[in-house]
Design an enzyme around this catalytic site. Structure first.
Site, PDB file in Angstrom:
ATOM      1  N   GLY A  95       0.823  -1.209   0.000  1.00  0.00           N
ATOM      2  CA  GLY A  95       0.000   0.000   0.000  1.00  0.00           C
ATOM      3  C   GLY A  95       0.855   1.256   0.000  1.00  0.00           C
ATOM      4  O   GLY A  95       0.512   2.258  -0.640  1.00  0.00           O
ATOM      5  N   SER A 167      -3.129   9.555   8.293  1.00  0.00           N
ATOM      6  CA  SER A 167      -2.391   8.617   7.448  1.00  0.00           C
ATOM      7  C   SER A 167      -1.117   9.246   6.922  1.00  0.00           C
ATOM      8  O   SER A 167      -1.141  10.248   6.200  1.00  0.00           O
ATOM      9  CB  SER A 167      -3.265   8.173   6.268  1.00  0.00           C
ATOM     10  OG  SER A 167      -2.454   7.567   5.275  1.00  0.00           O
ATOM     11  N   GLN A 169       0.716   7.921   4.786  1.00  0.00           N
ATOM     12  CA  GLN A 169       0.793   7.659   3.343  1.00  0.00           C
ATOM     13  C   GLN A 169       0.091   8.770   2.574  1.00  0.00           C
ATOM     14  O   GLN A 169       0.588   9.243   1.557  1.00  0.00           O
ATOM     15  CB  GLN A 169       0.176   6.298   3.033  1.00  0.00           C
ATOM     16  CG  GLN A 169       0.971   5.161   3.658  1.00  0.00           C
ATOM     17  CD  GLN A 169       0.319   3.809   3.464  1.00  0.00           C
ATOM     18  OE1 GLN A 169      -0.787   3.707   2.948  1.00  0.00           O
ATOM     19  NE2 GLN A 169       1.008   2.765   3.882  1.00  0.00           N
ATOM     20  N   ASP A 319       0.528   0.085  13.596  1.00  0.00           N
ATOM     21  CA  ASP A 319       0.859  -1.269  13.127  1.00  0.00           C
ATOM     22  C   ASP A 319       1.102  -2.247  14.277  1.00  0.00           C
ATOM     23  O   ASP A 319       1.222  -3.448  14.054  1.00  0.00           O
ATOM     24  CB  ASP A 319       2.091  -1.220  12.209  1.00  0.00           C
ATOM     25  CG  ASP A 319       1.781  -0.503  10.906  1.00  0.00           C
ATOM     26  OD1 ASP A 319       0.597  -0.463  10.513  1.00  0.00           O
ATOM     27  OD2 ASP A 319       2.712   0.029  10.279  1.00  0.00           O
ATOM     28  N   LYS A 346      -6.441  -2.209   6.613  1.00  0.00           N
ATOM     29  CA  LYS A 346      -5.020  -2.547   6.425  1.00  0.00           C
ATOM     30  C   LYS A 346      -4.947  -3.787   5.517  1.00  0.00           C
ATOM     31  O   LYS A 346      -5.873  -4.085   4.797  1.00  0.00           O
ATOM     32  CB  LYS A 346      -4.363  -2.785   7.785  1.00  0.00           C
ATOM     33  CG  LYS A 346      -4.299  -1.527   8.652  1.00  0.00           C
ATOM     34  CD  LYS A 346      -3.367  -0.504   8.056  1.00  0.00           C
ATOM     35  CE  LYS A 346      -3.307   0.756   8.896  1.00  0.00           C
ATOM     36  NZ  LYS A 346      -2.522   1.806   8.256  1.00  0.00           N
ATOM     37  N   ARG A 350      -8.010  -5.845  10.431  1.00  0.00           N
ATOM     38  CA  ARG A 350      -7.206  -6.311  11.577  1.00  0.00           C
ATOM     39  C   ARG A 350      -7.993  -6.369  12.874  1.00  0.00           C
ATOM     40  O   ARG A 350      -7.557  -7.036  13.819  1.00  0.00           O
ATOM     41  CB  ARG A 350      -5.964  -5.427  11.756  1.00  0.00           C
ATOM     42  CG  ARG A 350      -4.901  -5.744  10.745  1.00  0.00           C
ATOM     43  CD  ARG A 350      -3.573  -5.039  10.998  1.00  0.00           C
ATOM     44  NE  ARG A 350      -2.654  -5.370   9.914  1.00  0.00           N
ATOM     45  CZ  ARG A 350      -1.673  -4.599   9.500  1.00  0.00           C
ATOM     46  NH1 ARG A 350      -1.441  -3.438  10.089  1.00  0.00           N
ATOM     47  NH2 ARG A 350      -0.898  -4.982   8.507  1.00  0.00           N
ATOM     48  N   ARG A 392       1.242  -8.864   9.761  1.00  0.00           N
ATOM     49  CA  ARG A 392       1.259  -8.442  11.181  1.00  0.00           C
ATOM     50  C   ARG A 392       0.416  -9.385  12.049  1.00  0.00           C
ATOM     51  O   ARG A 392       0.788  -9.696  13.176  1.00  0.00           O
ATOM     52  CB  ARG A 392       0.812  -6.988  11.321  1.00  0.00           C
ATOM     53  CG  ARG A 392       1.678  -6.039  10.492  1.00  0.00           C
ATOM     54  CD  ARG A 392       1.954  -4.719  11.141  1.00  0.00           C
ATOM     55  NE  ARG A 392       2.670  -3.860  10.196  1.00  0.00           N
ATOM     56  CZ  ARG A 392       3.991  -3.777  10.094  1.00  0.00           C
ATOM     57  NH1 ARG A 392       4.769  -4.476  10.896  1.00  0.00           N
ATOM     58  NH2 ARG A 392       4.569  -2.991   9.191  1.00  0.00           N
TER      59      ARG A 392
HETATM   60  C1  S3P Z   1       2.932   3.673   6.670  1.00  0.00           C
HETATM   61  C2  S3P Z   1       1.888   4.299   7.283  1.00  0.00           C
HETATM   62  C3  S3P Z   1       0.804   3.580   7.956  1.00  0.00           C
HETATM   63  C4  S3P Z   1       1.209   2.169   8.304  1.00  0.00           C
HETATM   64  C5  S3P Z   1       1.861   1.455   7.167  1.00  0.00           C
HETATM   65  C6  S3P Z   1       3.096   2.213   6.700  1.00  0.00           C
HETATM   66  C7  S3P Z   1       3.927   4.498   5.973  1.00  0.00           C
HETATM   67  O1  S3P Z   1      -0.289   3.524   7.074  1.00  0.00           O
HETATM   68  O2  S3P Z   1       0.090   1.432   8.728  1.00  0.00           O
HETATM   69  O3  S3P Z   1       2.254   0.166   7.553  1.00  0.00           O
HETATM   70  O4  S3P Z   1       5.015   4.000   5.639  1.00  0.00           O
HETATM   71  O5  S3P Z   1       3.647   5.676   5.745  1.00  0.00           O
HETATM   72  P1  S3P Z   1      -1.330   4.748   6.967  1.00  0.00           P
HETATM   73  O6  S3P Z   1      -0.586   5.932   6.528  1.00  0.00           O
HETATM   74  O7  S3P Z   1      -2.358   4.333   5.947  1.00  0.00           O
HETATM   75  O8  S3P Z   1      -1.904   4.853   8.343  1.00  0.00           O
END
Ligand code: S3P
Length: 431
Positions: A95, A167, A169, A319, A346, A350, A392
């Site tokens: 993701g 988030s 991301q 996580d 996720k 989860r 996980r």
């Molecule tokens: C991550 C952010 C988290 C985390 C993922 C890695 C990242 O996700 O759960 O394993 O590297 O930015 P979200 O940004 O969707 O919360």
């Protein structure tokens, strides 16, 4: 490899290290494509997810070379593709790769198609598609808001974005698009998330400012040249959390994890472990102003007590919440996690996966819309639990097997290397 339950009198003992941090590795690979020269990265994670980001760099025409254990990343020439067909990029199960690429490619006048494994194609992508669309990129998703994601980038303008979900991301995707946009791009986070993107972009000389107050954060970014990264990636904070959880769970344990990221936005789980009564000593070995603080974590098992974790804390241990659910089965009292609805989108749901798995082993656990409740002081009897192809959950249930009365069989353990290659060997070395 079958992990045997430890001798109850000795627990886990010894020192270990974990693979390079996954979140930093993804960013190092993807950000290197925007740099003015070759980046050099030590300690890049060998996790399958991080290989997906390297494959994306190659698909874009960048160079990926392993020179004496160091990764040399040459940026692509970014010449506009002559083909009318979109360039295909396979994000596998990652993701982070797909969401960060959406921001990265939003400024490129070319079409790309981001695809992946069925598990990834179930995850929400509108959260990144919408802000980059409002900056001027064209993005197509399925009616359900999922990938394959078709993106044609172009002339972008800056926006102010207030993500609905906390988030890292989403924040990172918007900032990456902002680096290629006219004017200023601002991300306002009600709850601050992990800050690796800000740290790495600052290291690359980006025109970026970050303000934080009372748990929230505001980040501004402007287009400008980016210098190559010269970086040593510390051990993965989330992999270290799994080992720390194992030590907190198994009576008599006393272990040290070396060279691990101690970024304050990633150690929420260690803080909760302390609240639960485990003995945790953290020693930062780098100077506090270094890019990513790292050091050692020493965990000694003690009787645990129940804990409550709410929305404000969730981003710093998102996580690690499945591990927390498992630990709660052995704590005195009733533990509760709220404000964590993100867990439902996720690699698996989860909340459901964790509760079903713990119950299959004999625990007293209950789902809530945005979290879970676990009654402590239960004996895990053992049995079969399904990790739903989620690395996980697979690691969490493997740890449960270390304290269950009868053997525990975990389905889907083959996905553990998505984030933690060498997990069995690392844990086995401490047993
Ligand atoms: C991550 C952010 C988290 C985390 C993922 C890695 C990242 O996700 O759960 O394993 O590297 O930015 P979200 O940004 O969707 O919360």
């Amino acid at each position: 490899m079958a992990l045997r339950a430890p001798d109850s009198s000795s627990g886990l003992r010894g020192r270990c290290s974990v693979p390079g941090d996954k979140a930093i590795s993804h960013r190092a690979a993807l950000f290197s494509t925007l740099a003015l020269g070759e980046s050099r990265i030590e300690g890049y994670s060998t996790a399958a997810d991080c290989r997906a980001s390297l494959a994306a760099v190659r698909a874009l025409g960048g160079g990926v070379l392993n020179v004496a254990g160091e990764l040399v990343l040459r940026p692509p020439s970014w010449s506009v593709g002559s083909s009318v067909e979109p360039l295909e990029i396979d994000c596998s199960r990652s993701g982070t790769t797909m969401r960060l690429l959406t921001g990265l490619l939003a400024g490129r006048p070319q079409a790309f198609r981001l695809d992946g494994d069925p598990q990834l194609l179930r995850r929400p992508m509108a959260r990144v598609a919408e802000p980059v669309r409002s900056m001027g990129a064209r993005v197509e998703l399925s009616a359900a808001g999922t990938a394959p994601l078709l993106i044609r980038g172009g002339d972008l303008h800056g926006i102010t974005h207030r993500p609905e979900v906390a988030s890292a991301q989403v924040k990172s995707a918007v900032l990456l698009a902002g680096l290629q946009a006219r004017g200023e791009t601002v991300v306002e986070e009600r709850l601050a998330t992990r800050d690796h993107t800000e740290r790495l972009l600052a290291m690359m000389g980006a025109r970026l400012e970050r303000e934080s107050a009372g748990g929230s954060a505001l980040i501004r970014v402007m287009a400008g040249p980016l210098q190559p990264l010269i970086l040593q990636i510390p051990g993965d904070a989330s992999s270290a959390a799994v080992i720390a959880a194992a030590a907190a769970l198994v009576p008599g344990s006393d272990i040290v994890i070396e060279g691990v990221s101690l970024n304050p936005t990633r150690i929420g789980f260690l803080e909760v472990l302390v609240r639960m009564g485990a003995e945790v000593d953290i020693e930062v070995s780098e100077s506090p102003d270094s890019l990513e603080p790292s050091g050692t974590v020493h965990v000694r098992q003690r009787q645990l007590r129940a804990v409550r974790v709410g929305a404000g804390e969730v981003p710093d241990l998102i996580d690690e919440l499945p591990l927390l659910g498992l630990l709660a089965t052995q704590a005195e009292g009733v533990s509760q996690v709220t404000g964590a609805a993100e867990l439902r989108v996720k690699e698996s749901d989860r909340i459901k996966g964790l509760v079903d798995g713990l119950r299959a082993l004999g625990a007293d656990a209950e789902e809530q819309t945005d979290g879970f409740v676990v009654v402590g002081g239960t004996t895990l009897l053992g049995g079969v639990c399904d990790s739903l192809g989620d690395h996980r959950l697979a690691m969490t249930f493997t740890l449960a097997g270390l304290i269950s009365r009868q053997p525990t069989r975990v389905l889907g353990r083959e996905f553990i290397p998505d984030s933690f290659p060498g997990f069995d060997e690392c844990l086995g070395g401490l047993l």
